[in-house]
Design an enzyme around this catalytic site. Structure first.
Site, PDB file in Angstrom:
ATOM      1  N   ALA A  15    -107.342   8.305  62.859  1.00  0.00           N
ATOM      2  CA  ALA A  15    -107.587   7.949  64.074  1.00  0.00           C
ATOM      3  C   ALA A  15    -107.103   6.837  64.763  1.00  0.00           C
ATOM      4  O   ALA A  15    -107.157   6.348  65.887  1.00  0.00           O
ATOM      5  CB  ALA A  15    -109.137   7.813  64.458  1.00  0.00           C
ATOM      6  N   GLY A  18    -101.585   8.687  67.018  1.00  0.00           N
ATOM      7  CA  GLY A  18    -100.994  10.033  67.172  1.00  0.00           C
ATOM      8  C   GLY A  18    -102.447  11.089  67.624  1.00  0.00           C
ATOM      9  O   GLY A  18    -103.401  10.529  68.414  1.00  0.00           O
ATOM     10  N   ILE A  19    -102.309  12.230  67.072  1.00  0.00           N
ATOM     11  CA  ILE A  19    -103.301  13.147  67.307  1.00  0.00           C
ATOM     12  C   ILE A  19    -104.911  12.502  67.073  1.00  0.00           C
ATOM     13  O   ILE A  19    -105.765  13.058  67.993  1.00  0.00           O
ATOM     14  CB  ILE A  19    -103.092  14.330  66.507  1.00  0.00           C
ATOM     15  CG1 ILE A  19    -101.875  15.107  66.778  1.00  0.00           C
ATOM     16  CG2 ILE A  19    -104.389  15.421  66.633  1.00  0.00           C
ATOM     17  CD1 ILE A  19    -101.442  16.059  66.164  1.00  0.00           C
ATOM     18  N   GLY A  20    -104.990  11.708  65.953  1.00  0.00           N
ATOM     19  CA  GLY A  20    -106.572  11.428  65.639  1.00  0.00           C
ATOM     20  C   GLY A  20    -106.933  10.456  66.708  1.00  0.00           C
ATOM     21  O   GLY A  20    -108.171  10.740  67.111  1.00  0.00           O
ATOM     22  N   TYR A 176     -95.495  19.225  50.799  1.00  0.00           N
ATOM     23  CA  TYR A 176     -96.172  19.309  52.167  1.00  0.00           C
ATOM     24  C   TYR A 176     -96.811  20.651  52.504  1.00  0.00           C
ATOM     25  O   TYR A 176     -97.891  20.945  52.764  1.00  0.00           O
ATOM     26  CB  TYR A 176     -95.353  18.761  53.279  1.00  0.00           C
ATOM     27  CG  TYR A 176     -95.974  18.890  54.829  1.00  0.00           C
ATOM     28  CD1 TYR A 176     -96.829  17.749  54.961  1.00  0.00           C
ATOM     29  CD2 TYR A 176     -95.705  19.830  55.534  1.00  0.00           C
ATOM     30  CE1 TYR A 176     -97.497  17.960  56.073  1.00  0.00           C
ATOM     31  CE2 TYR A 176     -96.092  19.759  56.789  1.00  0.00           C
ATOM     32  CZ  TYR A 176     -97.228  19.050  57.061  1.00  0.00           C
ATOM     33  OH  TYR A 176     -97.888  19.216  58.572  1.00  0.00           O
TER      34      TYR A 176
END
Length: 230
Positions: A15, A18-20, A176
């Site tokens: 978090a 970015g997205i977090g 990945y």
């Protein structure tokens, strides 16, 4: 205490950016208790300040530090979460990334698989008690475990069950994609197991997002993500 009267809690990994970070900000705006995780202290401190700046009245923002390539760190984060709250309404397993070559962690794991899947597995397992504790006084399906996965799983022909670390014939992309396939398979199995407790597990593909996701990736991946600047 009902779902309407108690403050709900979301644990969001990765978090600090970015997205977090964007996800944590969204929950903070709704007045939730946000427990974010990140690896770099400076980024965590800045993210915590940024999230607090947009938080609604009554929200609470906490940050925990840990390297999610190391399962000992993940277990310690889970212990700290459990010490903060006895209920977790949403667990968002977002932490992850790509690497530019093979790295072995201090625990002998391949770093991509460790950070992108094993960390989420361990954290989910260790936080199952507070997740189950939140379910009885919420609407069915409101307590959720969400995996931020990737369409990359479609490029993995199948799990290498005898070589989960992908050491044999290692490629960065192969490691990945196998980790992302593991996310999806784990989520499907978890959803079946927790349905009886009124909980839901979901995996999602966020699309290509401008972030620092590829900062440790190889030149191809960094060039691909840099194309978002245009």
């Amino acid at each position: 205490m009902t779902e309407q009267t108690r403050r709900r809690t979301a644990v969001v990994t990765g978090a600090s950016a970015g997205i977090g970070k964007a996800t944590a900000e969204a929950f903070a705006r709704m007045g939730w208790h946000i427990i974010g995780t990140g690896r770099t202290p400076e980024r965590c401190d800045q993210a915590e300040a940024d999230i607090r700046s947009v938080a609604a009245k009554g929200a609470q923002v906490d940050f925990l530090r840990g390297d999610f390539c190391e399962m000992a760190h993940v277990r310690e984060v889970a212990r700290q979460v459990a010490a903060m709250t006895d209920r977790v309404d949403i667990l968002i397993n977002n932490a992850g990334g790509v690497r530019d070559q093979l790295y072995r962690t201090s625990e002998g794991l391949e770093a991509t698989f460790a950070a992108n899947h094993l960390a989420a597995f361990v954290l989910t397992r260790d936080l199952m008690p507070p997740l189950k504790a939140a379910s009885p006084d919420t609407d069915e399906g409101s307590v959720r475990v969400i995996a931020v996965s990737s369409s990359g799983h479609e490029y993995c022909p199948g799990m290498k069950w005898d070589d989960l670390n992908h050491f044999d014939g290692f490629t960065t992309g192969g490691a990945y994609c196998q980790a992302k396939l593991a996310n999806v398979l784990f989520t499907r199995a978890l959803n079946r197991r927790i349905a009886g407790d009124g909980m839901v597990a979901q995996a999602m593909h966020p699309g290509v997002v401008k972030s620092n996701f590829a900062s440790h990736g190889d030149a191809f991946m960094q060039d691909h993500m840099a194309g978002l600047d245009g």
